[in-house]
Design a protein around this motif. Structure first.
Motif, mmCIF file in Angstrom:
data_model
loop_
_atom_site.group_PDB
_atom_site.id
_atom_site.type_symbol
_atom_site.label_atom_id
_atom_site.label_comp_id
_atom_site.label_asym_id
_atom_site.label_seq_id
_atom_site.Cartn_x
_atom_site.Cartn_y
_atom_site.Cartn_z
ATOM 1 N N VAL A 101 -9.712 -3.158 6.989
ATOM 2 C CA VAL A 101 -8.735 -3.718 7.930
ATOM 3 C C VAL A 101 -8.431 -5.165 7.536
ATOM 4 O O VAL A 101 -7.273 -5.588 7.515
ATOM 5 C CB VAL A 101 -9.263 -3.679 9.387
ATOM 6 C CG1 VAL A 101 -8.419 -4.555 10.291
ATOM 7 C CG2 VAL A 101 -9.260 -2.257 9.908
ATOM 8 N N GLY A 104 -6.518 -5.728 4.261
ATOM 9 C CA GLY A 104 -5.092 -5.467 4.381
ATOM 10 C C GLY A 104 -4.249 -6.711 4.589
ATOM 11 O O GLY A 104 -3.028 -6.612 4.635
ATOM 12 N N HIS A 105 -4.887 -7.876 4.710
ATOM 13 C CA HIS A 105 -4.101 -9.070 5.041
ATOM 14 C C HIS A 105 -3.010 -9.352 4.021
ATOM 15 O O HIS A 105 -2.019 -9.986 4.336
ATOM 16 C CB HIS A 105 -5.006 -10.291 5.217
ATOM 17 C CG HIS A 105 -5.627 -10.781 3.958
ATOM 18 N ND1 HIS A 105 -6.765 -10.223 3.431
ATOM 19 C CD2 HIS A 105 -5.259 -11.762 3.107
ATOM 20 C CE1 HIS A 105 -7.080 -10.871 2.317
ATOM 21 N NE2 HIS A 105 -6.183 -11.797 2.105
ATOM 22 N N TYR A 108 -0.094 -6.590 5.157
ATOM 23 C CA TYR A 108 0.543 -6.587 6.480
ATOM 24 C C TYR A 108 1.873 -7.339 6.592
ATOM 25 O O TYR A 108 2.763 -6.887 7.305
ATOM 26 C CB TYR A 108 -0.433 -7.098 7.552
ATOM 27 C CG TYR A 108 -1.694 -6.269 7.679
ATOM 28 C CD1 TYR A 108 -1.637 -4.884 7.683
ATOM 29 C CD2 TYR A 108 -2.945 -6.873 7.783
ATOM 30 C CE1 TYR A 108 -2.783 -4.118 7.775
ATOM 31 C CE2 TYR A 108 -4.101 -6.119 7.888
ATOM 32 C CZ TYR A 108 -4.013 -4.736 7.875
ATOM 33 O OH TYR A 108 -5.148 -3.994 7.971
ATOM 34 N N PRO A 109 2.010 -8.502 5.935
ATOM 35 C CA PRO A 109 3.260 -9.240 6.164
ATOM 36 C C PRO A 109 4.508 -8.509 5.684
ATOM 37 O O PRO A 109 5.600 -8.775 6.183
ATOM 38 C CB PRO A 109 3.066 -10.541 5.384
ATOM 39 C CG PRO A 109 1.592 -10.692 5.275
ATOM 40 C CD PRO A 109 1.061 -9.293 5.149
ATOM 41 N N SER A 110 4.388 -7.605 4.700
ATOM 42 C CA SER A 110 5.585 -6.903 4.243
ATOM 43 C C SER A 110 5.488 -5.437 4.630
ATOM 44 O O SER A 110 4.494 -4.774 4.329
ATOM 45 C CB SER A 110 5.724 -7.054 2.731
ATOM 46 O OG SER A 110 6.037 -5.810 2.145
ATOM 47 N N LEU A 111 6.510 -4.944 5.305
ATOM 48 C CA LEU A 111 6.482 -3.573 5.783
ATOM 49 C C LEU A 111 6.328 -2.615 4.610
ATOM 50 O O LEU A 111 5.662 -1.595 4.696
ATOM 51 C CB LEU A 111 7.785 -3.293 6.533
ATOM 52 C CG LEU A 111 7.687 -2.242 7.624
ATOM 53 C CD1 LEU A 111 6.572 -2.573 8.590
ATOM 54 C CD2 LEU A 111 9.009 -2.125 8.356
ATOM 55 N N ALA A 114 2.850 -2.601 3.461
ATOM 56 C CA ALA A 114 1.993 -2.005 4.494
ATOM 57 C C ALA A 114 2.129 -0.496 4.523
ATOM 58 O O ALA A 114 1.260 0.200 5.040
ATOM 59 C CB ALA A 114 2.331 -2.588 5.862
ATOM 60 N N ALA A 115 3.220 0.023 3.968
ATOM 61 C CA ALA A 115 3.425 1.466 3.980
ATOM 62 C C ALA A 115 2.655 2.155 2.855
ATOM 63 O O ALA A 115 2.621 3.379 2.775
ATOM 64 C CB ALA A 115 4.910 1.784 3.880
ATOM 65 N N ALA A 116 2.037 1.382 1.979
ATOM 66 C CA ALA A 116 1.273 1.959 0.868
ATOM 67 C C ALA A 116 -0.082 2.443 1.364
ATOM 68 O O ALA A 116 -0.591 1.955 2.364
ATOM 69 C CB ALA A 116 1.103 0.905 -0.220
ATOM 70 N N PRO A 117 -0.668 3.419 0.669
ATOM 71 C CA PRO A 117 -1.988 3.911 1.091
ATOM 72 C C PRO A 117 -3.034 2.805 1.038
ATOM 73 O O PRO A 117 -2.993 1.963 0.132
ATOM 74 C CB PRO A 117 -2.316 4.989 0.062
ATOM 75 C CG PRO A 117 -1.101 5.242 -0.710
ATOM 76 C CD PRO A 117 -0.169 4.111 -0.531
ATOM 77 N N PHE A 118 -3.946 2.806 2.008
ATOM 78 C CA PHE A 118 -4.936 1.724 2.034
ATOM 79 C C PHE A 118 -6.217 2.064 1.297
ATOM 80 O O PHE A 118 -6.902 1.199 0.788
ATOM 81 C CB PHE A 118 -5.252 1.310 3.482
ATOM 82 C CG PHE A 118 -6.034 2.314 4.288
ATOM 83 C CD1 PHE A 118 -5.391 3.214 5.105
ATOM 84 C CD2 PHE A 118 -7.420 2.327 4.244
ATOM 85 C CE1 PHE A 118 -6.104 4.140 5.858
ATOM 86 C CE2 PHE A 118 -8.143 3.246 4.992
ATOM 87 C CZ PHE A 118 -7.479 4.159 5.798
#
Lengths: 250, 285, 300
Positions: A101, A104-105, A108-111, A114-118
């Motif tokens: 989590v 992910g910083h 997170y700021p770019s959608l 953020a849509a990429a697999p974590f």
């Protein structure tokens, strides 16, 4: 150079003053200890620095920039990470996902990011390394809520480190730890500091405070009553009064 | 016309106050959104009607309805909410909605789908103040509500039990350390809140001269809006919001005739207030 | 060939699956209780109906616009929701449902109490598609929703939602813009509901405000919670079971709503995770059975 400058910081809760004109600086790469009796305003100070509380008055500058009105997530992205006095891992998420989590910083700021697999192999490896770093081994897939307190505290540090912080705020990290665990923690704090992380430590465990901090700020009833190196603080009459007075009354 | 509408508004507000008080007290101690509270309200109306047919006394039947509802409230608390307290809020909420649906259906199956007439010859003095005149049923509603509110206020502010109830609502864990049996207090709170809802059901039954299975449908949700408007768990806030909504409904729709459904008004008011005061009219913080 | 009746039931259940999956994004993954999902279904249905009957657009543009408009309104209506938390949020979303329904009911432009009629099934190469064809379309949309679900739960977005669901403040301290991710959940969930609403409108050919009432929201939420909130399989199974219930229980018409209520009550009381939740009895027994069988094999 000062990484964090705090001046005239004041915060009250419905008439009760939690912080009153507090001022101090934190230099880059130092370990600053904040001590004081319960209710001295230490956690409130952390909440103000991390943007979770908005101060009534005063200035907080991080890397020379006023942080007023910045949301907690913005400050986290700028490099301020924290742990909580009462631990707050995400209870149903696995240990690994708790750390991820925070990793992910960057996303997170770019959608789009953020849509990429974590859960990529690289991200997992980095998170595992951080967990190992704070001395955790074993099942990283178990839910964080099932951990004993000592391990939850370590998990919180691993999570904070995943933010790549420049400034790390540790709120009573040794609370509830056994003696040897505290010693390992002491060593970890030293190492992290040597790697360039500036640390502010709220701590009741005096051996830890005296062991790692070169400088201390003492709060009592929201007021800074002393600042200086540990040996001077130990002899400071007002500090002795604040602690002993409390002990004698309570 | 205007004064008549104000009288209607006061009577409506009084019933809202009785119903929402129970809801807000329950929220105070358990933090659950007790949708099934309106089921208890309808139960009160049915029990009151049956008791009235046997006992032929309004006051006795009111008492019976309140006692039965108090017992039902304790059952709901013990068997539904307390076991689910440690779970996410949505679990007791859905459970409560399920119970409410089942209760409405049970009323329909047992008592039939149609409204039952509540034939009472109410002999009650007609209250008035200047040009404002309450009809006999309105006076009855107003008087009973004020009486119950007064008793509740005395209980909460003057008795040890009331102190324990307020303390439990504020912080149950700390209260328990002072030797208070908070489980008992929670049950008593449910009992009192449910008895108030039962009384509200009886009063509405008498006022409308009928009792029907889905009479709780609108109160179930509207009262939640009123409770939130007043500041969830805040007792004076609930009473204030109840009378405000009761009056606003009758005046804005009855007198000004704005083309808006009466039952959505409480929600509009609630959303508007929450925009500026996220914790309701009298909510803290 | 499937009988007409069966196709009708399957289409209805399929639309409920889309609704349940879209609500699951908001309430299951991001943890924001919404008691007003039917409002966005209604916004989609009315958008589609109005573009189709009044603006003369075809089915496809109306369908897409329904998703778009519902998503946009979901974003806007999320704003009052962001100021409130937990129980206040639940009641606010409930309020939004009542207000949206009242808007349809009282404004003549929306047909008021009469609703809107004359919404046809879509045409395909100049011919109205059959009910079976429509079922295929519904299944296709379900497939897209499932793909979206899988994609989101594996992405940083899904992880950020999970963090917000568990502890908003701690999530903020981890660099997550809580407001932005909540709005995203409301926008995507509402858009999904809008598409389902459009499918619903074109299937019924006639819509009324009461189709999108608070009671409808409860039905959708019950499906999500019944199956197992915050999982993919849960809302699907919940929609199938609760959607089929009225049809199966047709002989016991008199008692079916009672059974529905009791089912919800007992399930929450004894299986609060839903029938297929992570820690519920059924999946646990299944896993045990699997391990036992595996052990049996290796033991031989």
């Amino acid at each position: 150079m000062a990484l964090l400058e705090i001046d005239q910081l004041t915060k009250a809760f419905g008439g009760v003053t939690a912080l009153q004109d507090v001022a101090f600086e934190v230099t880059e790469r130092e370990i600053l200890g904040i001590i004081g009796p319960n209710g001295a305003g230490k956690t409130t100070l952390f909440n103000c620095i991390t943007g979770m509380l908005i101060p009534d008055r005063g200035v907080i500058r991080f890397r020379g920039q006023d942080t007023h009105g910045r949301k907690p997530h913005e400050l986290a992205l700028r490099g301020i990470a924290r742990t909580f006095q009462v631990v707050r891992p995400f209870p149903t998420l696995s240990l690994l996902n708790n750390v991820l989590v925070a990793s992910g910083h960057r996303a997170y700021p770019s959608l789009r990011a953020a849509a990429a697999p974590f859960s990529t192999p690289a991200a997992r490896e980095a998170a595992q390394a951080l967990l190992a770093r704070v001395g955790m081994t074993g099942e990283f897939d178990r839910p964080a809520g099932t951990l004993p307190l000592g391990l939850k505290k370590r998990l919180e540090i691993a999570r904070a480190l995943a933010l790549d912080p420049a400034l790390l705020l540790l709120d009573e990290p040794s609370g509830g730890l056994r003696h040897e665990e505290s010693l390992q923690l002491l060593e970890l704090i030293r190492q992290l500091n040597q790697e360039g992380i500036t640390i502010i430590l709220i701590e009741h465990n005096m051996p830890i405070v005296m062991g790692v901090c070169r400088r201390l700020v003492v709060l009592d009833h929201g007021v800074k009553i002393a600042e200086g190196d540990p040996s001077a603080i130990q002899r400071h009459p007002q500090v002795i009064e604040a602690y002993l007075g409390k002990a004698a009354r309570g | 016309m205007l004064f008549q509408q104000i009288a209607n508004g006061i009577a409506t507000g009084a019933v809202y106050a009785l119903t929402t008080l129970g809801l807000t007290m329950v929220y105070g101690v358990l933090r659950v959104l007790h949708v099934a509270h309106a089921g208890i309200y309808a139960l009160g109306a049915y029990v009151g009607l049956v008791a009235f047919r046997f006992l032929e006394s309004f006051w006795l039947s009111l008492l019976v309805a309140m006692v039965v509802c108090a017992a039902a409230g304790i059952l709901v608390e013990r068997f539904l909410y307390t076991p689910l307290l440690h779970l996410p809020r949505i679990v007791p909420l859905i459970g409560s909605i399920g119970l409410f649906i089942a209760m409405e259906e049970a009323f329909r199956i047992v008592a039939g789908p149609y409204a039952l007439a509540y034939e009472t010859e109410i002999r009650f003095l007609s209250l008035g103040l200047g040009p404002l005149r309450l009809t006999a049923p309105q006076s009855l509603i107003f008087t009973v509500t004020m009486l119950l509110l007064g008793l509740l206020w005395l209980l909460l502010s003057r008795s040890t039990l009331g102190l324990a109830m307020r303390a439990t609502a504020m912080d149950a864990d700390t209260t328990a350390t002072f030797g208070v049996d908070t489980r008992l207090i929670v049950s008593l709170t449910f009992a009192i809140g449910s008895a108030l809802a039962g009384a509200a059901g009886v009063l509405i039954g008498v006022y409308d001269n009928q009792v029907w299975p889905t009479m709780g449908s609108i109160p179930a949700y509207k009262c939640l809006a009123i409770v939130v408007l007043g500041g969830l768990g805040n007792i004076p806030g609930s009473v204030l919001a109840s009378f405000l909504i009761g009056l606003a409904e009758t005046l804005l729709i009855g007198v000004v005739a704005i083309p808006f459904p009466r039952d959505a008004l409480a929600f509009v008011a609630m959303i508007l207030v929450l925009m500026f005061r996220p914790r309701g009219l009298l909510g803290k913080g | 060939m499937l009988s007409g009746y069966l196709v009708t039931v399957l289409i209805t259940i399929g639309i409920y699956i889309i609704l349940a999956l879209s609500l699951n994004l908001i309430t299951g993954y991001a943890g924001q209780i919404s008691l007003g999902h039917a409002a966005f279904m209604g916004i989609g249905a009315y958008t589609s109906a109005l573009f189709y009957t009044k603006a003369g657009l075809g089915f496809w543009p109306s369908f897409l616009l329904a998703g778009l408009v519902a998503g946009l309104l979901g974003t806007i209506l999320a704003i009052p929701c962001l100021r409130v938390r937990e129980d206040f949020l639940a009641i606010t979303t409930m309020g939004i449902n009542f207000v949206v329904e009242a808007t349809f009911l009282y404004i003549p432009f929306f047909g008021a109490g009469m609703g809107i009629g004359g919404i046809d099934l879509p045409h395909f190469f100049g011919q109205e598609i059959s009910k079976s064809g429509y079922l295929a379309l519904v299944v296709l949309v379900i497939g897209l929703m499932i793909a979206l679900d899988r994609w989101l739960t594996r992405s940083w977005i899904g992880l950020a939602w999970a963090a917000i669901r568990e502890d908003e403040e701690a999530a903020g301290a981890m660099g997550i813009d809580v407001v932005r991710f909540k709005v995203l959940a409301f926008a995507l969930g509402s858009a999904g509901a809008g598409l389902a609403g459009s499918l619903y409108a074109h299937f019924l050919t006639f819509i009324m405000p009461v189709n999108f009432s608070f009671a409808q929201s409860m039905v959708i939420l019950s499906m999500v919670v019944f199956g197992g909130i915050g999982t993919l399989r849960g809302p699907i199974v919940g929609a199938i079971v609760l959607g089929a219930l009225p049809e199966i229980s047709r002989p016991a018409m008199e008692y079916r709503t009672l059974v529905y209520g009791l089912l919800l009550l007992l399930l929450m009381r004894f299986q609060p995770g839903g029938i297929l939740g992570e820690h519920s009895l059924l999946p646990r027994s299944w896993r045990k059975l699997c391990t036992a069988m595996q052990n049996g094999k290796t033991g031989q």
